[in-house]
Scaffold this motif. Structure first.
Motif, PDB file in Angstrom:
ATOM      1  N   ALA A 242     -14.735  27.019 -41.525  1.00 52.61           N
ATOM      2  CA  ALA A 242     -14.088  27.687 -43.098  1.00 52.61           C
ATOM      3  C   ALA A 242     -15.106  26.928 -44.706  1.00 52.61           C
ATOM      4  CB  ALA A 242     -12.564  27.123 -43.495  1.00 52.61           C
ATOM      5  N   TYR A 243     -14.877  28.265 -45.650  1.00 54.58           N
ATOM      6  CA  TYR A 243     -16.261  28.149 -46.613  1.00 54.58           C
ATOM      7  C   TYR A 243     -16.917  27.263 -46.536  1.00 54.58           C
ATOM      8  CZ  TYR A 243     -11.616  29.855 -48.630  1.00 54.58           C
ATOM      9  OH  TYR A 243     -10.322  30.595 -48.580  1.00 54.58           O
TER      10      TYR A 243
ATOM     11  N   TYR B 295     -20.885  30.069 -33.241  1.00 57.14           N
ATOM     12  CA  TYR B 295     -19.827  30.159 -33.712  1.00 57.14           C
ATOM     13  C   TYR B 295     -18.426  30.582 -33.597  1.00 57.14           C
ATOM     14  CZ  TYR B 295     -17.663  34.056 -36.476  1.00 57.14           C
ATOM     15  OH  TYR B 295     -16.654  34.755 -37.788  1.00 57.14           O
ATOM     16  N   ARG B 296     -17.025  30.129 -34.015  1.00 57.40           N
ATOM     17  CA  ARG B 296     -16.365  29.950 -33.145  1.00 57.40           C
ATOM     18  C   ARG B 296     -16.423  30.075 -31.927  1.00 57.40           C
ATOM     19  NH1 ARG B 296     -15.754  29.577 -37.923  1.00 57.40           N
ATOM     20  NH2 ARG B 296     -14.786  30.912 -39.723  1.00 57.40           N
TER      21      ARG B 296
ATOM     22  N   TYR C  25     -19.838  29.338 -51.025  1.00 60.53           N
ATOM     23  CA  TYR C  25     -18.861  30.583 -50.664  1.00 60.53           C
ATOM     24  C   TYR C  25     -17.529  30.862 -51.070  1.00 60.53           C
ATOM     25  CZ  TYR C  25     -18.683  31.812 -45.380  1.00 60.53           C
ATOM     26  OH  TYR C  25     -19.007  32.497 -43.925  1.00 60.53           O
TER      27      TYR C  25
ATOM     28  N   LYS D   7      -3.980  33.472 -50.845  1.00 59.63           N
ATOM     29  CA  LYS D   7      -4.906  34.882 -49.690  1.00 59.63           C
ATOM     30  C   LYS D   7      -4.281  35.249 -48.305  1.00 59.63           C
ATOM     31  CE  LYS D   7      -9.082  36.618 -49.574  1.00 59.63           C
ATOM     32  NZ  LYS D   7     -10.214  36.272 -49.337  1.00 59.63           N
TER      33      LYS D   7
ATOM     34  N   SER E 284      -7.179  34.696 -38.841  1.00 57.77           N
ATOM     35  CA  SER E 284      -8.062  35.425 -38.170  1.00 57.77           C
ATOM     36  C   SER E 284      -7.230  35.915 -37.121  1.00 57.77           C
ATOM     37  CB  SER E 284      -9.195  35.900 -38.618  1.00 57.77           C
ATOM     38  OG  SER E 284      -9.642  34.569 -39.960  1.00 57.77           O
TER      39      SER E 284
ATOM     40  N   ASN F 187     -15.402  37.931 -36.406  1.00 56.20           N
ATOM     41  CA  ASN F 187     -16.373  38.579 -37.107  1.00 56.20           C
ATOM     42  C   ASN F 187     -17.289  39.067 -36.427  1.00 56.20           C
ATOM     43  OD1 ASN F 187     -15.200  38.418 -39.907  1.00 56.20           O
ATOM     44  ND2 ASN F 187     -15.969  36.366 -40.202  1.00 56.20           N
TER      45      ASN F 187
ATOM     46  N   TYR G 218     -23.069  39.815 -43.902  1.00 60.78           N
ATOM     47  CA  TYR G 218     -24.164  38.330 -44.719  1.00 60.78           C
ATOM     48  C   TYR G 218     -25.405  38.394 -43.152  1.00 60.78           C
ATOM     49  CZ  TYR G 218     -20.672  37.862 -47.234  1.00 60.78           C
ATOM     50  OH  TYR G 218     -19.505  37.981 -48.342  1.00 60.78           O
TER      51      TYR G 218
ATOM     52  N   LYS H  20     -23.894  38.826 -39.834  1.00 62.39           N
ATOM     53  CA  LYS H  20     -22.496  38.991 -39.294  1.00 62.39           C
ATOM     54  C   LYS H  20     -21.788  39.633 -40.762  1.00 62.39           C
ATOM     55  CE  LYS H  20     -20.267  35.425 -41.294  1.00 62.39           C
ATOM     56  NZ  LYS H  20     -19.554  34.306 -41.590  1.00 62.39           N
TER      57      LYS H  20
ATOM     58  N   GLN I  44      -4.894  40.227 -46.670  1.00 59.04           N
ATOM     59  CA  GLN I  44      -6.044  40.379 -45.735  1.00 59.04           C
ATOM     60  C   GLN I  44      -5.825  40.449 -44.013  1.00 59.04           C
ATOM     61  OE1 GLN I  44      -8.194  39.094 -43.876  1.00 59.04           O
ATOM     62  NE2 GLN I  44      -9.408  37.102 -45.150  1.00 59.04           N
TER      63      GLN I  44
ATOM     64  N   GLU J 279     -10.205  36.484 -31.534  1.00 60.30           N
ATOM     65  CA  GLU J 279     -10.094  34.969 -32.194  1.00 60.30           C
ATOM     66  C   GLU J 279      -9.058  33.872 -30.923  1.00 60.30           C
ATOM     67  OE1 GLU J 279     -12.034  33.376 -35.384  1.00 60.30           O
ATOM     68  OE2 GLU J 279      -9.994  31.914 -35.836  1.00 60.30           O
TER      69      GLU J 279
HETATM   70  P1  NAP Z   1     -13.590  35.672 -47.711  1.00 63.93           P
HETATM   71  O1  NAP Z   1     -14.103  34.871 -48.205  1.00 63.93           O
HETATM   72  O2  NAP Z   1     -12.583  36.991 -48.273  1.00 63.93           O
HETATM   73  O3  NAP Z   1     -14.607  36.552 -47.173  1.00 63.93           O
HETATM   74  C1  NAP Z   1     -14.763  37.339 -45.389  1.00 63.93           C
HETATM   75  C2  NAP Z   1     -15.868  36.851 -44.689  1.00 63.93           C
HETATM   76  O4  NAP Z   1     -17.023  36.616 -44.998  1.00 63.93           O
HETATM   77  C3  NAP Z   1     -15.303  36.118 -44.053  1.00 63.93           C
HETATM   78  O5  NAP Z   1     -15.012  36.365 -42.634  1.00 63.93           O
HETATM   79  C4  NAP Z   1     -17.157  34.896 -44.009  1.00 63.93           C
HETATM   80  O6  NAP Z   1     -16.837  34.934 -42.685  1.00 63.93           O
HETATM   81  C5  NAP Z   1     -17.414  35.980 -44.807  1.00 63.93           C
HETATM   82  N1  NAP Z   1     -18.265  34.960 -46.080  1.00 63.93           N
HETATM   83  C6  NAP Z   1     -17.927  35.441 -46.634  1.00 63.93           C
HETATM   84  N2  NAP Z   1     -19.027  34.645 -47.485  1.00 63.93           N
HETATM   85  C7  NAP Z   1     -19.952  34.122 -47.041  1.00 63.93           C
HETATM   86  C8  NAP Z   1     -21.350  33.886 -47.565  1.00 63.93           C
HETATM   87  N3  NAP Z   1     -22.284  33.134 -48.498  1.00 63.93           N
HETATM   88  N4  NAP Z   1     -21.816  33.250 -46.590  1.00 63.93           N
HETATM   89  C9  NAP Z   1     -21.670  33.966 -45.124  1.00 63.93           C
HETATM   90  N5  NAP Z   1     -20.622  34.383 -44.788  1.00 63.93           N
HETATM   91  C10 NAP Z   1     -19.869  34.654 -45.688  1.00 63.93           C
HETATM   92  O7  NAP Z   1     -13.244  35.019 -46.355  1.00 63.93           O
HETATM   93  P2  NAP Z   1     -11.488  34.582 -45.918  1.00 63.93           P
HETATM   94  O8  NAP Z   1     -10.444  35.575 -45.160  1.00 63.93           O
HETATM   95  O9  NAP Z   1     -10.885  34.204 -47.141  1.00 63.93           O
HETATM   96  O10 NAP Z   1     -12.277  32.954 -44.861  1.00 63.93           O
HETATM   97  C11 NAP Z   1     -12.428  32.508 -46.438  1.00 63.93           C
HETATM   98  C12 NAP Z   1     -12.845  31.567 -45.304  1.00 63.93           C
HETATM   99  O11 NAP Z   1     -11.553  30.319 -44.592  1.00 63.93           O
HETATM  100  C13 NAP Z   1     -14.219  31.987 -44.285  1.00 63.93           C
HETATM  101  O12 NAP Z   1     -14.892  31.004 -44.032  1.00 63.93           O
HETATM  102  C14 NAP Z   1     -12.961  32.449 -42.675  1.00 63.93           C
HETATM  103  O13 NAP Z   1     -13.163  32.291 -41.947  1.00 63.93           O
HETATM  104  C15 NAP Z   1     -11.137  31.235 -43.104  1.00 63.93           C
HETATM  105  N6  NAP Z   1     -10.422  31.237 -42.734  1.00 63.93           N
HETATM  106  C16 NAP Z   1     -10.310  31.442 -40.928  1.00 63.93           C
HETATM  107  C17 NAP Z   1      -9.876  31.241 -40.763  1.00 63.93           C
HETATM  108  C18 NAP Z   1      -9.456  31.273 -38.809  1.00 63.93           C
HETATM  109  O14 NAP Z   1      -8.135  31.482 -38.139  1.00 63.93           O
HETATM  110  N7  NAP Z   1     -10.127  31.597 -38.847  1.00 63.93           N
HETATM  111  C19 NAP Z   1      -8.411  31.938 -41.218  1.00 63.93           C
HETATM  112  C20 NAP Z   1      -8.243  31.811 -42.385  1.00 63.93           C
HETATM  113  C21 NAP Z   1      -9.404  32.218 -43.314  1.00 63.93           C
HETATM  114  P3  NAP Z   1     -16.498  33.229 -41.734  1.00 63.93           P
HETATM  115  O15 NAP Z   1     -15.774  33.501 -41.535  1.00 63.93           O
HETATM  116  O16 NAP Z   1     -17.576  33.393 -41.211  1.00 63.93           O
HETATM  117  O17 NAP Z   1     -16.636  32.129 -42.926  1.00 63.93           O
END
Ligand code: NAP
Ligand code: FAD
Length: 339
Positions: free
Chosen positions: A131-132, A165-166, A196, A227, A239, A243, A264, A272, A298, A335
């Motif tokens: 995350a982040y 990745y995951r 991020y 969120k 999620s 992605n 990205y 991605k 979301q 996922e």
């Molecule tokens: P977000 O900040 O709205 O961003 C949307 C997507 O864009 C994310 O999925 C993230 O990919 C990608 N992203 C954003 N900034 C990026 C950067 N600077 N470089 C590369 N990729 C970028 O996402 P969000 O849904 O609020 O989630 C925030 C973080 O928490 C993310 O990292 C997300 O993976 C993680 N998260 C994961 C889950 C899960 O169940 N796996 C649930 C909630 C949140 P990535 O997902 O690849 O980071």
């Protein structure tokens, strides 16, 4: 019946989607001995075993005709602390977020971006939780797992886990490895990852300049709470889709029709795509069919408004996948682990 096994147990409290299926058999293991005993008894009786931690990355689509082995081990410790590098170890059943908070309270930096992820320490390597901008592979020092085929203990270093990745070796060989404890290499000095999403901006708003690891954790917790639905209030598994990482020319084709597409660049030249953006563009954000839905804030998160079955949620996921394939030519991969 084996003394410590219960029969026909509802798994509703054991999965964050809150799906009410039953386990044929259910038991908990608090230490290595109990893990081994449960596995041996299951083998003797010819019963399959499903290992669960916090149940936050699971979609249960039917009753589980197996022994559900809930990992409930506890314990966390400092293994070494030399020249600014600290190795900490935690038992698989330790809840992840309290473990992160404990590490921050000790003054150890490295896990702050991974705050507020549900689930257990033992499941975190399964999909290399991230995350982040940080994944556990970035702070990974090793783990000890039980080979369910041979009964042997094995220590894994970073290279052997094949983290992606995951993804990991463990996710790719389901049912083989039972992770008993995990080690992390942390630091007394903060190396902040703030690029991020809205993390840097949130820290400025909170007046945390220069930021501490605890301030980064607090900022990330506050962003996530805004969120993401809290599974205690609204069933979900985070999620629902990964992605998709696709060739750059595919993104260029999508961009020609949809200039706002979010993607990205990756180190290997691919891109991605933000799956949440695709799903939102396709009109699914806030969609609800009975008690199965897409979260209103979301669109990457599928939710259970109360009585949805795993099959209904799976059906909704398949409809979304087909639609995204048809509209964008992109395959979405689920996922959570499907049972
Ligand atoms: P977000 O900040 O709205 O961003 C949307 C997507 O864009 C994310 O999925 C993230 O990919 C990608 N992203 C954003 N900034 C990026 C950067 N600077 N470089 C590369 N990729 C970028 O996402 P969000 O849904 O609020 O989630 C925030 C973080 O928490 C993310 O990292 C997300 O993976 C993680 N998260 C994961 C889950 C899960 O169940 N796996 C649930 C909630 C949140 P990535 O997902 O690849 O980071
Ligand atoms: P479970 O759901 O219990 O199990 C997941 C898989 O691991 C299953 O296949 C199970 O058999 C196996 N398993 C469990 N424990 C062990 C063990 N000890 N040994 C071997 N196999 C085992 N994930 C992210 O990567 N990043 C996020 O930011 C993130 N945010 C989330 C937010 C919310 C609101 C929710 C609900 C989920 C989120 N997730 C996220 C997904 C999930 O929390 C993580 O994948 C977490 O690591 C799963 O842990 P768990 O203990 O709940 O695993």
């Amino acid at each position: 019946m084996t003394a410590s096994w219960q029969e026909h147990v509802s798994l509703k409290p054991y999965n964050t989607f809150g799906i009410d299926v039953k386990a044929r058999y259910f038991t908990q293991a608090h230490n290595d001995g109990e893990v081994r005993e449960a596995l041996a008894q299951a083998r003797e009786r010819g019963v399959a075993v499903l290992v669960i931690g916090g149940g936050s990355n699971l979609l249960l689509t039917r009753d589980v005709d197996a022994l559900v082995l809930h990992i409930a081990s506890r314990g966390r410790r400092v293994v070494s602390d030399e020249a600014g590098r600290v190795v900490v170890e935690a038992e698989a059943g330790e809840p992840w977020h309290p473990f992160v908070q404990w590490s921050l309270q000790q003054g150890f930096c490295g896990l702050e971006n991974l705050s507020l992820i549900p689930g257990t320490v033992g499941a975190a390597p399964m999909q290399n939780v991230g995350a982040y901008g940080v994944e556990i592979k970035d702070v990974f020092a090793g783990l000890t797992a039980l080979d369910r085929e041979t009964g042997e203990l094995r220590d894994f270093g970073l290279e052997q886990c094949a983290f992606g990745y995951r993804d990991s070796l463990f996710k790719r060989s389901p049912g083989r490895w039972l992770i008993l404890r995990v080690r992390f290499a942390l630091s007394h000095t903060l190396q902040a990852h703030l690029d991020y999403g809205p993390v840097r901006q949130r820290l400025v708003e909170q007046g945390a300049q220069p930021p501490t690891a605890q301030a980064i954790s607090d900022a990330i917790c506050s962003i996530r709470r805004e969120k993401l639905p809290d599974p205690v209030e609204l069933g979900n598994a985070g999620s629902f889709f990964k992605n998709p990482v696709v060739p750059a020319d595919r993104v260029a084709r999508i961009r020609a029709e949809h200039p706002g597409v979010v993607a990205y660049p990756q180190a290997d030249g691919q891109m991605k795509l933000a799956a949440g953006w695709l799903i939102e563009q396709a009109g699914w954000k806030g969609f609800r069919d009975g008690d199965a839905g897409v979260h209103r804030l979301q669109s990457l998160v599928l939710v259970n408004y109360g009585q949805a079955s795993g099959a209904q949620l799976h059906g909704l996921a398949q409809r979304i996948q087909a639609d995204i394939q048809q509209k964008f030519g992109v395959e979405l991969e689920m996922e959570p682990n499907l049972y």
